[in-house]
Design a protein around this motif. Structure first.
Motif, PDB file in Angstrom:
ATOM      1  N   ASP A 235       0.946  -1.232  -0.165  1.00  0.00           N
ATOM      2  CA  ASP A 235       0.022  -0.027   0.026  1.00  0.00           C
ATOM      3  C   ASP A 235       0.911   1.410  -0.133  1.00  0.00           C
ATOM      4  O   ASP A 235       0.590   2.418  -0.861  1.00  0.00           O
ATOM      5  N   LEU A 236       2.009   1.174   0.866  1.00  0.00           N
ATOM      6  CA  LEU A 236       2.856   2.502   0.803  1.00  0.00           C
ATOM      7  C   LEU A 236       3.347   2.614  -0.540  1.00  0.00           C
ATOM      8  O   LEU A 236       3.872   3.839  -0.759  1.00  0.00           O
ATOM      9  N   GLU A 237       4.012   1.342  -0.862  1.00  0.00           N
ATOM     10  CA  GLU A 237       4.772   1.527  -2.248  1.00  0.00           C
ATOM     11  C   GLU A 237       3.686   2.229  -3.346  1.00  0.00           C
ATOM     12  O   GLU A 237       4.371   3.011  -4.072  1.00  0.00           O
ATOM     13  N   GLY A 238       2.688   1.801  -3.156  1.00  0.00           N
ATOM     14  CA  GLY A 238       1.765   2.332  -4.312  1.00  0.00           C
ATOM     15  C   GLY A 238       1.667   3.843  -4.219  1.00  0.00           C
ATOM     16  O   GLY A 238       1.436   4.618  -5.085  1.00  0.00           O
ATOM     17  N   HIS A 239       1.426   4.459  -2.956  1.00  0.00           N
ATOM     18  CA  HIS A 239       1.301   5.950  -2.651  1.00  0.00           C
ATOM     19  C   HIS A 239       2.705   6.451  -3.242  1.00  0.00           C
ATOM     20  O   HIS A 239       2.528   7.652  -3.627  1.00  0.00           O
ATOM     21  N   CYS A 240       3.678   6.141  -2.900  1.00  0.00           N
ATOM     22  CA  CYS A 240       5.049   6.407  -3.357  1.00  0.00           C
ATOM     23  C   CYS A 240       5.134   6.486  -4.870  1.00  0.00           C
ATOM     24  O   CYS A 240       5.557   7.582  -5.313  1.00  0.00           O
ATOM     25  N   TYR A 241       4.814   5.460  -5.360  1.00  0.00           N
ATOM     26  CA  TYR A 241       4.745   5.452  -6.796  1.00  0.00           C
ATOM     27  C   TYR A 241       3.732   6.520  -7.568  1.00  0.00           C
ATOM     28  O   TYR A 241       4.242   7.180  -8.425  1.00  0.00           O
ATOM     29  N   SER A 242       2.681   6.640  -6.710  1.00  0.00           N
ATOM     30  CA  SER A 242       1.684   7.655  -7.313  1.00  0.00           C
ATOM     31  C   SER A 242       2.310   8.849  -7.393  1.00  0.00           C
ATOM     32  O   SER A 242       2.079   9.710  -8.318  1.00  0.00           O
ATOM     33  N   ARG A 243       2.989   9.162  -6.372  1.00  0.00           N
ATOM     34  CA  ARG A 243       3.595  10.783  -5.941  1.00  0.00           C
ATOM     35  C   ARG A 243       4.520  10.997  -7.012  1.00  0.00           C
ATOM     36  O   ARG A 243       4.796  12.038  -7.661  1.00  0.00           O
ATOM     37  N   LEU A 244       5.591   9.857  -7.252  1.00  0.00           N
ATOM     38  CA  LEU A 244       6.514  10.357  -8.143  1.00  0.00           C
ATOM     39  C   LEU A 244       6.092  10.359  -9.538  1.00  0.00           C
ATOM     40  O   LEU A 244       6.771  11.000 -10.633  1.00  0.00           O
TER      41      LEU A 244
END
Length: 268
Positions: A235-244
């Motif tokens: 879940d956290l990886e997905g949020h970081c990916y989305s921001r980048l």
């Protein structure tokens, strides 16, 4: 404002047992242990090393930090006499100081050779990449003093190699070679001693090619999800990916890929 005083100003007025070299052209900073012959790390030095890592983290000229040492030994460990003289308050800060490389948002490489004992091993474990010479010997020998590692060494090692191997190293004060550390997944690369500097330089130049923003994000994500459940980590990886995805660096990376050219990242 001129009356504002911070202890760090005095603490960094003269570095104890190490130096700092910044090469702006290569976006690199070297923290060099330099207390021959064994580069013993004093109590004050631990405080200073933390502050230097924090300073370099805010230095826009620096992309990658290298921790290394002069001479044939990285460090035989801490100043044993200093432990008896230090106050309980000072001792309580040991793990926080040694964890400075892990908290630093930039990639940190450590180059190890010869003795890498005690706090020398512990601060190396807090770095992101460990390049080991085939001369290196790693150890947490505190049991010989009637003590245990006090700066995160046993905890970090256990995360990497498991409880059985960690008990073998910690409870027997056993030394492990660079080759064995590589087999266990403790070090990134093990090279011949005369190749240590070359291997370190190559990794610095490789890391500089990537997006500073993506590197910071990856380091923070991996550090913060180490103890997380798989679901939480994904879940956290997905949020970081989305921001980048909205970053200039991501756009530059995609455009460079389609144009078949090298990307020029600026960290935004």
């Amino acid at each position: 404002m001129e009356n504002l005083i911070h202890p760090a100003h005095m603490l960094l007025s003269e570095l104890d047992g190490f130096s700092v070299e910044i090469d702006v052209s290569r976006e690199r900073a070297d923290i060099v242990l330099n207390r021959p012959p064994f580069n013993v790390i004093s109590m004050e030095q631990r405080d200073q090393l933390r502050l230097v890592f924090e300073s370099l983290d805010h230095n826009s000229d620096v992309r990658v930090i290298v921790l290394r040492a002069e001479g044939e030994h990285f460090s035989s460990g801490g100043d044993i006499k200093g432990f008896l003289e230090a106050s309980p308050e000072h001792v309580s800060q040991l793990a926080w100081n040694v964890a400075a490389p892990a908290r630093c948002s930039k990639p940190v490489i450590v180059a190890n050779r010869g003795y890498c004992f005690g706090v020398g091993f512990e601060i190396s474990l807090a770095c992101d990449f460990r390049i080991a010479s085939d001369t290196v010997q790693y150890a947490l020998p505190e049991q010989k003093l009637g003590q245990i590692p006090g700066s995160g060494g046993s905890a970090r090692l256990q995360k990497m190699v498991g409880i059985t191997r960690t008990k073998d190293v910690v409870m027997r004060s056993r030394r492990i070679s660079g080759a064995q550390a590589y087999d266990w997944g403790v070090v990134t690369e093990c090279v011949s001693d005369d190749e240590l500097e070359k291997a370190t330089d190559a990794l610095v130049d490789e890391l500089r090619k990537f997006s500073p923003l993506a590197q910071r994000t990856a380091k923070k994500l991996l550090n913060e999800t180490e103890d997380a459940s798989l679901t939480t980590a994904i879940d956290l990886e997905g949020h970081c990916y989305s921001r980048l995805r909205s970053s200039n660096d991501f756009r530059e990376g995609v455009e460079a890929f389609h144009s078949k050219r090298s990307a020029k990242f600026n960290g935004t």
